[in-house]
Design a protein around this motif. Structure first.
Motif, mmCIF file in Angstrom:
data_model
loop_
_atom_site.group_PDB
_atom_site.id
_atom_site.type_symbol
_atom_site.label_atom_id
_atom_site.label_comp_id
_atom_site.label_asym_id
_atom_site.label_seq_id
_atom_site.Cartn_x
_atom_site.Cartn_y
_atom_site.Cartn_z
ATOM 1 N N UNK A 70 -2.700 8.220 -27.481
ATOM 2 C CA UNK A 70 -4.139 8.250 -27.227
ATOM 3 C C UNK A 70 -4.389 7.624 -25.857
ATOM 4 N N UNK A 71 -5.042 8.373 -24.974
ATOM 5 C CA UNK A 71 -5.285 7.852 -23.632
ATOM 6 C C UNK A 71 -6.786 7.661 -23.426
ATOM 7 N N UNK A 72 -7.168 6.438 -23.138
ATOM 8 C CA UNK A 72 -8.590 6.127 -22.987
ATOM 9 C C UNK A 72 -8.962 6.084 -21.505
ATOM 10 N N UNK A 73 -9.546 7.145 -21.039
ATOM 11 C CA UNK A 73 -9.969 7.281 -19.641
ATOM 12 C C UNK A 73 -8.884 6.874 -18.645
ATOM 13 N N UNK A 74 -7.777 7.618 -18.655
ATOM 14 C CA UNK A 74 -6.645 7.235 -17.797
ATOM 15 C C UNK A 74 -6.974 7.279 -16.305
ATOM 16 N N UNK A 106 -8.715 6.860 -7.629
ATOM 17 C CA UNK A 106 -9.243 7.737 -6.578
ATOM 18 C C UNK A 106 -8.889 9.200 -6.834
ATOM 19 N N UNK A 107 -9.627 10.115 -6.207
ATOM 20 C CA UNK A 107 -9.505 11.549 -6.459
ATOM 21 C C UNK A 107 -8.088 12.094 -6.406
ATOM 22 N N UNK A 108 -7.398 11.847 -5.297
ATOM 23 C CA UNK A 108 -6.054 12.416 -5.161
ATOM 24 C C UNK A 108 -5.110 11.797 -6.176
ATOM 25 N N UNK A 109 -5.263 10.496 -6.372
ATOM 26 C CA UNK A 109 -4.390 9.825 -7.337
ATOM 27 C C UNK A 109 -4.616 10.387 -8.733
ATOM 28 N N UNK A 110 -5.860 10.699 -9.056
ATOM 29 C CA UNK A 110 -6.153 11.122 -10.423
ATOM 30 C C UNK A 110 -5.519 12.475 -10.728
ATOM 31 N N UNK A 124 0.807 -1.213 0.000
ATOM 32 C CA UNK A 124 0.000 0.000 0.000
ATOM 33 C C UNK A 124 0.842 1.266 0.000
ATOM 34 N N UNK A 125 1.830 1.297 0.880
ATOM 35 C CA UNK A 125 2.627 2.518 0.892
ATOM 36 C C UNK A 125 3.460 2.681 -0.369
ATOM 37 N N UNK A 126 3.814 1.550 -0.982
ATOM 38 C CA UNK A 126 4.497 1.642 -2.272
ATOM 39 C C UNK A 126 3.598 2.345 -3.272
ATOM 40 N N UNK A 127 2.334 1.936 -3.278
ATOM 41 C CA UNK A 127 1.384 2.497 -4.241
ATOM 42 C C UNK A 127 1.311 4.009 -4.178
ATOM 43 N N UNK A 128 1.124 4.544 -2.969
ATOM 44 C CA UNK A 128 0.938 5.982 -2.888
ATOM 45 C C UNK A 128 2.244 6.731 -3.135
ATOM 46 N N UNK A 129 3.325 6.133 -2.639
ATOM 47 C CA UNK A 129 4.622 6.783 -2.816
ATOM 48 C C UNK A 129 4.922 6.988 -4.295
ATOM 49 N N UNK A 130 4.644 5.942 -5.013
ATOM 50 C CA UNK A 130 4.958 5.923 -6.428
ATOM 51 C C UNK A 130 4.272 7.044 -7.200
ATOM 52 N N UNK A 131 2.985 7.228 -6.945
ATOM 53 C CA UNK A 131 2.290 8.267 -7.708
ATOM 54 C C UNK A 131 2.714 9.662 -7.280
ATOM 55 N N UNK A 132 3.090 9.788 -6.016
ATOM 56 C CA UNK A 132 3.547 11.088 -5.554
ATOM 57 C C UNK A 132 4.740 11.589 -6.357
ATOM 58 N N UNK A 133 5.669 10.679 -6.537
ATOM 59 C CA UNK A 133 6.917 11.148 -7.113
ATOM 60 C C UNK A 133 6.916 11.213 -8.622
ATOM 61 N N UNK A 134 5.813 10.774 -9.191
ATOM 62 C CA UNK A 134 5.701 10.842 -10.628
ATOM 63 C C UNK A 134 5.598 12.282 -11.093
ATOM 64 N N UNK A 135 4.954 13.104 -10.303
ATOM 65 C CA UNK A 135 4.630 14.455 -10.748
ATOM 66 C C UNK A 135 5.838 15.363 -10.890
#
Ligand SMILES: Nc1ncnc2c1ncn2[C@@H]1O[C@H](COP(=O)(O)OP(=O)(O)O)[C@@H](O)[C@H]1O
Ligand SMILES: [Mg+2]
Lengths: 336, 260
Positions: free
Chosen positions: B169-173, B178-182, A325-336
């Protein structure tokens, strides 16, 4: 512990050693032709598994390509030369490959039940030809009474030399197929089995990949069929019948070809032992074999060696699940 | 020259016209969004552009070349790539292996039967590059099927990048993310748009209106509206199609209510 792990990872050397000493083993060693059958069936099942286990394509007519190899050997020994088997075996592999090359081209785009049915249909066509074309194939009575001759001057007449001759070809086959399975192409096959559309969108021409691997599989199936003809010094049309193809499908599944590279060998060992040894004690051995198949597949759908994969998977999951789980959130954070 | 262009593109499934006589030109700059209710034909449109489906009639041109009858694997090599509405990846492969597939295809190893894949240095190096870029290095040995939903969508997009597309082409990425992730996924996409043309199908109107340079509205397979964010917002047909209209917050509810 470490060596034990290696055996599970890649036991090919141990397999070579076992087959190398097989003729000298107490009790079972004296069944030389059983040993030779084992090797031949291992070659056949390993090559078949490139299609079934690696690419996920259920070919139910592979016995036909094995049969083509048998006839290639029988016919060349009969009409060309009976002194040396070299040409016969080369032609067995060649025709196995030629037939799969043509047929693979026709069915490379078919998947699932259509693929299966077309492979069955093809093997039935060959069966009818083998069964009916008396002048060439001997029809119902088949071709018998062949001579084995030598191989490049080496005598392979007696059972033990023939065993080792097949052993060498088995070693070569295993090493080649193992090489392919570890190559980029091996990866492509595993990928298209999981999600062919995805593989195509990465740029892989999956249809051509299927066509090529089908052909390679046919080359080794033809070779196995040729060696089988040389073992029994005969060729019969019933090897072409699609129900015979079921044998290799069952053996490969039973051993765990879907999950493990060595599954087909385990399957071949079980199948041949059951057929050659069990049957001498009990006529209805197929009943037992069928039952065993059902039970094993019910409990381990991926076959016997599927257990090994299951253990690996469990370890893998445990290793990553804890911090998943923590891997999941960490990963998206640092993508930006 | 147009990057991508369609000419009277039509796809019928029996009686149903999923894509109806669509003419569209896509230029090199900016982000283009395609919106429209569920079943409008957006995914089918992507399938037609990338060769997965053959059109009933009409043509697709990529940089002037007719690609209508090419297969996806040929079109991908011409630098047009796409992601999937339902994240698409190889579940039994590790994350590293998933990315590696695209890399070794691009580097020309597709028909190599004898190289040990783990010893191809160039493939390894290039794959590591993507691992770093996506910050996946830590879990690169994990099987993809164990990833979270959002990360699967990102893996899907990352795999598209391995072919080095010029158009993506991105189909509904963000569907199901979830909201924050999106929001994070969208920042990621926004960054990508500096390097390549992005065409995106998206349901979240807030996001669509904030990142798009151009919006195309599809309804029942036809183009209902095509223009800048402002033009599309004001378009009466579009307002009608999206029940609540584009009042603050209203459109989002309307869309999400209709879409899932
Ligand atoms: N392969 C198919 N066969 C039959 N009908 C399809 C197929 N793919 C899509 N459709 C239909 O075409 C229409 C458009 O679908 P789709 O392109 O998935 O819409 P969207 O992506 O905009 O939600 C829908 O009515 C859908 O049911
Ligand atoms: Mg869709």
């Amino acid at each position: 512990m470490k060596t034990k792990n290696n055996i599970l990872q890649d036991p090919y050397l141990y397999i070579f050693i076992i087959f190398l000493v097989y003729p000298f083993l107490p009790y079972i060693g004296k069944y030389r032709s059983v040993g030779t059958e084992l090797l031949i069936w291992s070659i056949f099942a390993l090559s078949f598994n490139l299609v079934l286990g690696y690419s996920g394509l259920p070919s139910f007519g592979h016995g036909a390509f094995f049969g083509v190899g048998t006839y290639a050997v029988a016919l060349t020994l009969l009409h060309l030369t009976s002194k040396d088997v070299t040409i016969s075996l080369i032609l067995a592999a060649f025709f196995g490959g030629l037939f799969t090359f043509f047929y693979g081209f026709i069915i490379k785009k078919k998947r699932g039940i259509y693929f299966s049915l077309l492979t069955v249909a093809f093997s039935q066509i060959l069966y009818v030809i083998g069964f009916r074309w008396d002048e060439v194939t001997g029809g119902e009575t088949g071709i018998t009474g062949l001579q084995r001759g030598g191989f490049l001057g080496i005598q392979i007449n007696n059972p033990i030399t023939y065993y080792y001759f097949v052993f060498v070809l088995f070693v070569i086959t295993l090493l080649v197929i193992r090489k392919i399975s570890n190559s980029p192409v091996g990866k492509v096959l595993l990928a298209l089995k999981q999600d062919e559309k995805r593989a195509q969108y990465l740029g892989f021409n999956t249809e051509r990949q299927v066509w090529f691997i089908f052909t390679i599989s046919g080359i080794f199936a033809g070779l196995a069929g040729g060696l089988h003809g040389l073992l029994h010094l005969s060729a019969f049309s019933d090897t072409l019948h699609w129900t015979k193809s079921g044998d290799v499908v069952m053996a490969t599944l039973l051993g765990g070809g879907l999950a493990n590279f060595y599954g087909p060998i385990v399957g071949a060992i079980i199948f041949i032992s059951a057929r050659e040894i069990l049957s001498s004690f009990w006529d209805n051995w197929l009943l037992l074999y069928g039952l065993a198949f059902v039970v094993i597949i019910l409990f381990i759908p991926t076959g016997l060696l599927g257990i090994v994969e299951r253990i690996r998977e469990k370890k893998h999951f445990e290793q990553f699940n804890n911090n998943r789980n923590n891997i999941g959130s960490k990963n998206t954070q640092e993508i930006t | 020259m147009d990057l991508l262009r369609t000419e009277n593109l039509t796809k019928k499934f029996g009686e149903l016209i999923a894509v109806n006589d669509v003419n569209i030109s896509i230029q090199e700059e900016g982000i283009l969004s395609i919106i429209g209710p569920n079943g409008a034909g957006k995914t089918t449109f992507f399938n037609l552009l990338t060769g997965y489906l053959k059109p009933t009639s009409g043509k697709v041109f990529l940089k002037g070349e007719d690609i209508t009858n090419l297969a996806p694997y040929d079109i991908v090599h011409k630098k047009l790539s796409r992601s999937f509405q339902i994240a698409s990846y190889f579940p039994e492969f590790t994350i590293f292996e998933n990315i590696q597939m695209g890399v070794f295809n691009r580097l020309g190893y597709s028909y190599n039967y004898f190289a040990n894949i783990n010893k191809l240095k160039d493939v390894h190096k290039e794959t590591e590059k993507y691992m770093k870029m996506l910050d996946l290095t830590e879990q690169k040995e994990m099987k993809a099927k164990f990833l979270s939903h959002g990360d699967k969508k990102i893996l899907d997009i990352a795999m598209c990048l391995t072919v080095e597309p010029e158009i993506l082409l991105l189909d509904e990425p963000t569907s199901g993310v979830s909201g924050t992730e999106s929001t994070k996924v969208f920042n990621f996409i926004k960054n990508l748009s500096k390097k390549m043309k992005i065409v995106i199908v998206e349901h979240d109107m807030d996001i669509v209106f904030s990142i798009s340079d151009r919006v195309v509205v599809l309804a029942q397979g036809s183009i209902l509206a095509d223009g800048t964010v402002e033009e599309v917002r004001k378009n009466e047909d579009v307002q009608k199609a999206y029940l609540g209209g584009f009042t603050e917050g209203g459109y989002e509810d309307a869309i999400s209510g209709k879409s899932k």
